[in-house]
Scaffold this motif. Structure first.
Motif, PDB file in Angstrom:
ATOM      1  N   CYS A 140       0.835  -1.211   0.000  1.00  0.00           N
ATOM      2  CA  CYS A 140       0.000   0.000   0.000  1.00  0.00           C
ATOM      3  C   CYS A 140       0.865   1.254   0.000  1.00  0.00           C
ATOM      4  O   CYS A 140       0.529   2.239  -0.671  1.00  0.00           O
ATOM      5  CB  CYS A 140      -0.929   0.003   1.205  1.00  0.00           C
ATOM      6  N   SER A 141       1.983   1.221   0.717  1.00  0.00           N
ATOM      7  CA  SER A 141       2.896   2.365   0.711  1.00  0.00           C
ATOM      8  C   SER A 141       3.462   2.604  -0.675  1.00  0.00           C
ATOM      9  O   SER A 141       3.568   3.742  -1.134  1.00  0.00           O
ATOM     10  CB  SER A 141       4.042   2.135   1.698  1.00  0.00           C
ATOM     11  N   GLY A 142       3.836   1.529  -1.354  1.00  0.00           N
ATOM     12  CA  GLY A 142       4.357   1.657  -2.716  1.00  0.00           C
ATOM     13  C   GLY A 142       3.315   2.200  -3.681  1.00  0.00           C
ATOM     14  O   GLY A 142       3.605   3.056  -4.516  1.00  0.00           O
ATOM     15  N   ALA A 143       2.073   1.708  -3.564  1.00  0.00           N
ATOM     16  CA  ALA A 143       0.994   2.207  -4.425  1.00  0.00           C
ATOM     17  C   ALA A 143       0.717   3.685  -4.157  1.00  0.00           C
ATOM     18  O   ALA A 143       0.512   4.475  -5.093  1.00  0.00           O
ATOM     19  CB  ALA A 143      -0.265   1.380  -4.216  1.00  0.00           C
ATOM     20  N   ALA A 144       0.739   4.080  -2.886  1.00  0.00           N
ATOM     21  CA  ALA A 144       0.527   5.491  -2.546  1.00  0.00           C
ATOM     22  C   ALA A 144       1.666   6.355  -3.089  1.00  0.00           C
ATOM     23  O   ALA A 144       1.431   7.462  -3.589  1.00  0.00           O
ATOM     24  CB  ALA A 144       0.403   5.652  -1.040  1.00  0.00           C
ATOM     25  N   LEU A 145       2.883   5.853  -3.009  1.00  0.00           N
ATOM     26  CA  LEU A 145       4.032   6.601  -3.520  1.00  0.00           C
ATOM     27  C   LEU A 145       3.945   6.796  -5.025  1.00  0.00           C
ATOM     28  O   LEU A 145       4.181   7.899  -5.535  1.00  0.00           O
ATOM     29  CB  LEU A 145       5.330   5.879  -3.151  1.00  0.00           C
ATOM     30  N   VAL A 146       3.587   5.753  -5.753  1.00  0.00           N
ATOM     31  CA  VAL A 146       3.455   5.858  -7.210  1.00  0.00           C
ATOM     32  C   VAL A 146       2.326   6.821  -7.569  1.00  0.00           C
ATOM     33  O   VAL A 146       2.462   7.661  -8.471  1.00  0.00           O
ATOM     34  CB  VAL A 146       3.227   4.460  -7.835  1.00  0.00           C
ATOM     35  N   THR A 147       1.210   6.719  -6.856  1.00  0.00           N
ATOM     36  CA  THR A 147       0.082   7.629  -7.110  1.00  0.00           C
ATOM     37  C   THR A 147       0.495   9.075  -6.886  1.00  0.00           C
ATOM     38  O   THR A 147       0.206   9.943  -7.713  1.00  0.00           O
ATOM     39  CB  THR A 147      -1.103   7.274  -6.195  1.00  0.00           C
ATOM     40  N   PHE A 148       1.167   9.334  -5.773  1.00  0.00           N
ATOM     41  CA  PHE A 148       1.616  10.690  -5.492  1.00  0.00           C
ATOM     42  C   PHE A 148       2.595  11.175  -6.552  1.00  0.00           C
ATOM     43  O   PHE A 148       2.474  12.291  -7.053  1.00  0.00           O
ATOM     44  CB  PHE A 148       2.269  10.768  -4.109  1.00  0.00           C
ATOM     45  N   GLN A 149       3.556  10.338  -6.901  1.00  0.00           N
ATOM     46  CA  GLN A 149       4.618  10.743  -7.833  1.00  0.00           C
ATOM     47  C   GLN A 149       4.072  11.092  -9.216  1.00  0.00           C
ATOM     48  O   GLN A 149       4.541  12.030  -9.849  1.00  0.00           O
ATOM     49  CB  GLN A 149       5.648   9.618  -7.946  1.00  0.00           C
ATOM     50  N   PHE A 150       3.084  10.341  -9.688  1.00  0.00           N
ATOM     51  CA  PHE A 150       2.603  10.549 -11.048  1.00  0.00           C
ATOM     52  C   PHE A 150       1.351  11.419 -11.150  1.00  0.00           C
ATOM     53  O   PHE A 150       1.121  12.039 -12.187  1.00  0.00           O
ATOM     54  CB  PHE A 150       2.359   9.207 -11.736  1.00  0.00           C
ATOM     55  N   LEU A 151       0.536  11.466 -10.098  1.00  0.00           N
ATOM     56  CA  LEU A 151      -0.712  12.222 -10.199  1.00  0.00           C
ATOM     57  C   LEU A 151      -0.722  13.517  -9.394  1.00  0.00           C
ATOM     58  O   LEU A 151      -1.263  14.519  -9.854  1.00  0.00           O
ATOM     59  CB  LEU A 151      -1.888  11.344  -9.756  1.00  0.00           C
ATOM     60  N   LEU A 152      -0.169  13.503  -8.204  1.00  0.00           N
ATOM     61  CA  LEU A 152      -0.254  14.677  -7.342  1.00  0.00           C
ATOM     62  C   LEU A 152       0.960  15.596  -7.436  1.00  0.00           C
ATOM     63  O   LEU A 152       0.824  16.811  -7.345  1.00  0.00           O
ATOM     64  CB  LEU A 152      -0.451  14.242  -5.883  1.00  0.00           C
ATOM     65  N   TYR A 153       2.137  15.030  -7.583  1.00  0.00           N
ATOM     66  CA  TYR A 153       3.349  15.854  -7.593  1.00  0.00           C
ATOM     67  C   TYR A 153       3.447  16.796  -8.799  1.00  0.00           C
ATOM     68  O   TYR A 153       3.811  17.964  -8.615  1.00  0.00           O
ATOM     69  CB  TYR A 153       4.598  14.982  -7.509  1.00  0.00           C
ATOM     70  N   PRO A 154       3.154  16.365 -10.028  1.00  0.00           N
ATOM     71  CA  PRO A 154       3.315  17.298 -11.163  1.00  0.00           C
ATOM     72  C   PRO A 154       2.528  18.604 -11.028  1.00  0.00           C
ATOM     73  O   PRO A 154       3.088  19.676 -11.266  1.00  0.00           O
ATOM     74  CB  PRO A 154       2.867  16.473 -12.371  1.00  0.00           C
ATOM     75  N   PRO A 155       1.237  18.588 -10.616  1.00  0.00           N
ATOM     76  CA  PRO A 155       0.565  19.879 -10.444  1.00  0.00           C
ATOM     77  C   PRO A 155       1.164  20.719  -9.311  1.00  0.00           C
ATOM     78  O   PRO A 155       1.247  21.943  -9.411  1.00  0.00           O
ATOM     79  CB  PRO A 155      -0.885  19.515 -10.126  1.00  0.00           C
ATOM     80  N   LEU A 156       1.593  20.058  -8.228  1.00  0.00           N
ATOM     81  CA  LEU A 156       2.218  20.799  -7.135  1.00  0.00           C
ATOM     82  C   LEU A 156       3.544  21.414  -7.579  1.00  0.00           C
ATOM     83  O   LEU A 156       3.857  22.547  -7.218  1.00  0.00           O
ATOM     84  CB  LEU A 156       2.447  19.884  -5.933  1.00  0.00           C
ATOM     85  N   ALA A 157       4.315  20.677  -8.338  1.00  0.00           N
ATOM     86  CA  ALA A 157       5.609  21.179  -8.809  1.00  0.00           C
ATOM     87  C   ALA A 157       5.435  22.342  -9.776  1.00  0.00           C
ATOM     88  O   ALA A 157       6.296  23.222  -9.848  1.00  0.00           O
ATOM     89  CB  ALA A 157       6.399  20.053  -9.474  1.00  0.00           C
ATOM     90  N   ALA A 158       4.326  22.357 -10.507  1.00  0.00           N
ATOM     91  CA  ALA A 158       4.079  23.466 -11.422  1.00  0.00           C
ATOM     92  C   ALA A 158       3.715  24.747 -10.667  1.00  0.00           C
ATOM     93  O   ALA A 158       3.930  25.848 -11.180  1.00  0.00           O
ATOM     94  CB  ALA A 158       2.955  23.098 -12.393  1.00  0.00           C
TER      95      ALA A 158
END
Length: 133
Positions: A78-96
């Motif tokens: 579950c930690s790995g799935a959450a990390l992948v979700t964050f990295q690909f879906l949540l991080y790009p808009p935050l980084a922008a």
């Protein structure tokens, strides 16, 4: 002897040597603090990642959570799935929206809070939470 790296007619001219920015190894003096903080956080993360499963499997009377290996595997998955979700879906808009240095500082503070709160999970009720499926 000065060396120019900007091509014809300009660019950045600096003294001879290896790379340049005035600091050791070409790293500017102002960049050393973030690099050292990043090194410290990386070391702490590796330390935490290696000890986390041992803490989960340790007996409760020794301060652990006395979990079974299947439960630990599910938590890690579950930690790995959450990390992948964050990295690909949540991080790009935050980084922008944020500068990398601002994002790094905020995440470093959040990491410190979470890491400091982790030992306080041991005294909590060991019964599993009901998950709606």
């Amino acid at each position: 002897r000065a060396r120019c790296c900007g091509g014809a007619g300009g660019g950045c001219c600096r003294g001879g040597g290896g790379g340049g920015g005035g600091g050791y190894g070409g790293l500017p003096a102002s960049a050393w603090a973030p690099v050292l903080v990043y090194c410290a956080l990386s070391g702490a993360t590796i330390f935490f990642d290696e000890l986390y499963p041992l803490w989960l499997v340790a007996p409760r009377d020794e301060g652990g959570l006395a979990m079974h290996s299947g439960d630990i595997g599910a938590i890690m998955a579950c930690s790995g799935a959450a990390l992948v979700t964050f990295q690909f879906l949540l991080y790009p808009p935050l980084a922008a929206r944020c500068a990398p240095s601002v994002m790094f500082a905020r995440c470093a503070v959040l990491y410190a809070v979470i890491a400091a709160a982790t030992p306080f999970l041991a005294p909590l009720d060991p019964r599993p939470l009901p998950l709606p499926l």
